[in-house]
Motif scaffolding. Sequence first.
Motif, PDB file in Angstrom:
ATOM      1  N   LEU A 359       0.852  -1.187   0.000  1.00  0.00           N
ATOM      2  CA  LEU A 359       0.000   0.000   0.000  1.00  0.00           C
ATOM      3  C   LEU A 359       0.890   1.241   0.000  1.00  0.00           C
ATOM      4  O   LEU A 359       1.835   1.336   0.789  1.00  0.00           O
ATOM      5  CB  LEU A 359      -0.900   0.011   1.234  1.00  0.00           C
ATOM      6  N   PRO A 360       0.617   2.217  -0.864  1.00  0.00           N
ATOM      7  CA  PRO A 360       1.486   3.401  -0.948  1.00  0.00           C
ATOM      8  C   PRO A 360       1.225   4.391   0.186  1.00  0.00           C
ATOM      9  O   PRO A 360       0.649   5.458  -0.006  1.00  0.00           O
ATOM     10  CB  PRO A 360       1.128   3.994  -2.306  1.00  0.00           C
ATOM     11  N   VAL A 361       1.691   4.039   1.388  1.00  0.00           N
ATOM     12  CA  VAL A 361       1.552   4.904   2.564  1.00  0.00           C
ATOM     13  C   VAL A 361       2.798   5.765   2.661  1.00  0.00           C
ATOM     14  O   VAL A 361       3.915   5.247   2.721  1.00  0.00           O
ATOM     15  CB  VAL A 361       1.383   4.084   3.849  1.00  0.00           C
ATOM     16  N   VAL A 362       2.631   7.091   2.687  1.00  0.00           N
ATOM     17  CA  VAL A 362       3.798   7.970   2.618  1.00  0.00           C
ATOM     18  C   VAL A 362       4.025   8.797   3.877  1.00  0.00           C
ATOM     19  O   VAL A 362       5.073   9.436   3.996  1.00  0.00           O
ATOM     20  CB  VAL A 362       3.699   8.918   1.399  1.00  0.00           C
ATOM     21  N   GLY A 363       3.072   8.801   4.811  1.00  0.00           N
ATOM     22  CA  GLY A 363       3.293   9.656   5.968  1.00  0.00           C
ATOM     23  C   GLY A 363       2.448   9.293   7.170  1.00  0.00           C
ATOM     24  O   GLY A 363       1.353   8.724   7.049  1.00  0.00           O
ATOM     25  N   PHE A 364       2.975   9.657   8.332  1.00  0.00           N
ATOM     26  CA  PHE A 364       2.319   9.482   9.626  1.00  0.00           C
ATOM     27  C   PHE A 364       2.306  10.837  10.325  1.00  0.00           C
ATOM     28  O   PHE A 364       3.332  11.512  10.392  1.00  0.00           O
ATOM     29  CB  PHE A 364       3.087   8.473  10.479  1.00  0.00           C
ATOM     30  N   THR A 365       1.150  11.219  10.856  1.00  0.00           N
ATOM     31  CA  THR A 365       1.025  12.505  11.545  1.00  0.00           C
ATOM     32  C   THR A 365       0.394  12.310  12.912  1.00  0.00           C
ATOM     33  O   THR A 365      -0.737  11.813  13.015  1.00  0.00           O
ATOM     34  CB  THR A 365       0.147  13.486  10.743  1.00  0.00           C
ATOM     35  N   TRP A 366       1.121  12.693  13.951  1.00  0.00           N
ATOM     36  CA  TRP A 366       0.512  12.746  15.280  1.00  0.00           C
ATOM     37  C   TRP A 366      -0.091  14.135  15.446  1.00  0.00           C
ATOM     38  O   TRP A 366       0.547  15.155  15.190  1.00  0.00           O
ATOM     39  CB  TRP A 366       1.531  12.497  16.379  1.00  0.00           C
ATOM     40  N   TRP A 367      -1.349  14.152  15.901  1.00  0.00           N
ATOM     41  CA  TRP A 367      -2.083  15.411  16.040  1.00  0.00           C
ATOM     42  C   TRP A 367      -2.631  15.470  17.450  1.00  0.00           C
ATOM     43  O   TRP A 367      -3.417  14.600  17.834  1.00  0.00           O
ATOM     44  CB  TRP A 367      -3.221  15.441  15.012  1.00  0.00           C
ATOM     45  N   PRO A 368      -2.273  16.484  18.194  1.00  0.00           N
ATOM     46  CA  PRO A 368      -1.428  17.616  17.834  1.00  0.00           C
ATOM     47  C   PRO A 368      -0.070  17.564  18.547  1.00  0.00           C
ATOM     48  O   PRO A 368       0.182  16.709  19.391  1.00  0.00           O
ATOM     49  CB  PRO A 368      -2.241  18.801  18.356  1.00  0.00           C
ATOM     50  N   LEU A 369       0.782  18.527  18.191  1.00  0.00           N
ATOM     51  CA  LEU A 369       2.091  18.680  18.814  1.00  0.00           C
ATOM     52  C   LEU A 369       1.963  18.889  20.315  1.00  0.00           C
ATOM     53  O   LEU A 369       2.663  18.277  21.120  1.00  0.00           O
ATOM     54  CB  LEU A 369       2.828  19.858  18.167  1.00  0.00           C
ATOM     55  N   PHE A 370       1.065  19.786  20.701  1.00  0.00           N
ATOM     56  CA  PHE A 370       0.770  19.998  22.115  1.00  0.00           C
ATOM     57  C   PHE A 370      -0.737  19.957  22.303  1.00  0.00           C
ATOM     58  O   PHE A 370      -1.497  19.996  21.336  1.00  0.00           O
ATOM     59  CB  PHE A 370       1.361  21.317  22.630  1.00  0.00           C
ATOM     60  N   ASP A 371      -1.164  19.869  23.539  1.00  0.00           N
ATOM     61  CA  ASP A 371      -2.582  19.701  23.851  1.00  0.00           C
ATOM     62  C   ASP A 371      -3.428  20.799  23.217  1.00  0.00           C
ATOM     63  O   ASP A 371      -2.925  21.858  22.798  1.00  0.00           O
ATOM     64  CB  ASP A 371      -2.801  19.713  25.364  1.00  0.00           C
ATOM     65  N   MET A 372      -4.716  20.554  23.162  1.00  0.00           N
ATOM     66  CA  MET A 372      -5.656  21.520  22.579  1.00  0.00           C
ATOM     67  C   MET A 372      -6.878  21.618  23.490  1.00  0.00           C
ATOM     68  O   MET A 372      -6.961  20.967  24.527  1.00  0.00           O
ATOM     69  CB  MET A 372      -6.079  21.067  21.180  1.00  0.00           C
ATOM     70  N   TYR A 373      -7.807  22.462  23.065  1.00  0.00           N
ATOM     71  CA  TYR A 373      -9.052  22.629  23.815  1.00  0.00           C
ATOM     72  C   TYR A 373     -10.221  22.131  22.972  1.00  0.00           C
ATOM     73  O   TYR A 373     -10.313  22.412  21.780  1.00  0.00           O
ATOM     74  CB  TYR A 373      -9.233  24.104  24.211  1.00  0.00           C
ATOM     75  N   GLU A 374     -11.087  21.388  23.622  1.00  0.00           N
ATOM     76  CA  GLU A 374     -12.198  20.750  22.930  1.00  0.00           C
ATOM     77  C   GLU A 374     -13.168  21.790  22.368  1.00  0.00           C
ATOM     78  O   GLU A 374     -13.355  22.872  22.926  1.00  0.00           O
ATOM     79  CB  GLU A 374     -12.938  19.815  23.895  1.00  0.00           C
ATOM     80  N   TRP A 375     -13.826  21.429  21.266  1.00  0.00           N
ATOM     81  CA  TRP A 375     -14.768  22.346  20.622  1.00  0.00           C
ATOM     82  C   TRP A 375     -15.967  22.669  21.514  1.00  0.00           C
ATOM     83  O   TRP A 375     -16.683  23.640  21.266  1.00  0.00           O
ATOM     84  CB  TRP A 375     -15.255  21.755  19.306  1.00  0.00           C
ATOM     85  N   THR A 376     -16.204  21.857  22.554  1.00  0.00           N
ATOM     86  CA  THR A 376     -17.289  22.163  23.481  1.00  0.00           C
ATOM     87  C   THR A 376     -17.074  23.503  24.185  1.00  0.00           C
ATOM     88  O   THR A 376     -18.024  24.060  24.751  1.00  0.00           O
ATOM     89  CB  THR A 376     -17.419  21.058  24.540  1.00  0.00           C
TER      90      THR A 376
END
Length: 429
Positions: A359-376
């Motif tokens: 399978l032509p898999v070209v990248g891995f991304t961890w999201w996010p670099l630092f914590d975030m705030y929920e859309w709630t």
Amino acid sequence: MIYETRTAVKWFDDGELHFALGIEDTFVPQSRAGERAIDEYELTDHYNQVETDLSLAVDVGAEFLRWGVPWYRVAPEPGRWDWSWVDRAMDQFRRLGLKPIVDLLHYGTPLWLADQFANPDYPHHVAEFGVRFAERYGDVATDYTPVNEPMVHALFSGEYAYWPPYYDGPTGLAHIATSLARGLVLTQQGIAQALGKRASFVHVDAGMRYVGDVDAPEHRDTVARLRHQSFLVEDLVTGNVGGDHPLLRQLGEAGVTDAQLAWFESNAVHPDVMGVNYYPLHSTEVFEAGVHHGGGFADSRPFFDAGADGLAEVLRSYAQRYGAPVMLTETCVTGSVDERLAWMDESVSALHRLKSEGLPVVGFTWWPLFDMYEWTYRHSTGPKRDHLLTMGLFDLVEMPDGRLIRDRNPVADRFHQHATAAVPQSTPA
């Protein structure tokens, strides 16, 4: 196919698995009674800490950073452009040699654009924004995501009435989806003209799966629609909504004309890389016989953790459907450090395994670099700390004076180990 026109090998052609990070960049600046605007860069203090934040990505071994542009701040008034803060950020990308994958639209339009995505001039406005960005920063930014998760845009803004312009139902969904798709096409065409063969396009959408009692009579039609609908915007922009498309009748009943569909077929654009966002705890929804869940952010169905099996399924489906290399453009789990470490190891191993299978898999991304705030946070009156999501390689720690510091945790070390490994390794001890 566009791949045949290249004269130089691009990063996604070299056979390697590239490691990326992202900084959460949701912007929904509009508000109404009972709502607060969302700007994740403001909530996480990225505006003030942009230079050091980008340095953190380099320090942990990332080659790419998925990074978004606050369109509503860049274009505060019609015809007026303020690139001052973006200049700071792009200068740091240059200094560090960090490669941006630019999220031009990660939700949200300028405040002056009436009806947001439903505005008839939206496609031209967003395309102008994208072209101006590419012309200004094309020396350092050559990889673009014209719209992040356009189907999530369409659902939140067009079916669920959760985000502006608060449309609902199948007609609203079709209206917003086609408008987003037209804007994506015009943006990609404009950037390709401005940058020529230096430009590459990483289309990104959310992997959506449906399991459980999917064959129950009360769910069968809904599940069939949802499974096709998750690909709708990408099918539109690639010119693949023709006479045999399963959603053709639904689109026609919602007011989408043959002329509109013919325009997409004549102006089709294609991804150089097809990005898929997959969250093991949230990307698979469960249908239960005799139980009605409306779906949507405020009335979601139960979720099932499908782990690496679900990840493999969505990556294979997008690769087969669009004939492009695939990239995991967002993944993580919200939870303890141990839970994040376990999923990082499992998901990286899954990608290496898929590559070994061809399978032509070209990248891995961890999201996010630092914590975030929920859309709630948008529908709350409480402090933002009540909505903190522990997801990153760096914990966000709020100091007594309100400053937010980035505290490196063991997930950063594990990412660095994966990103800098010369060959796939077994799970670290």
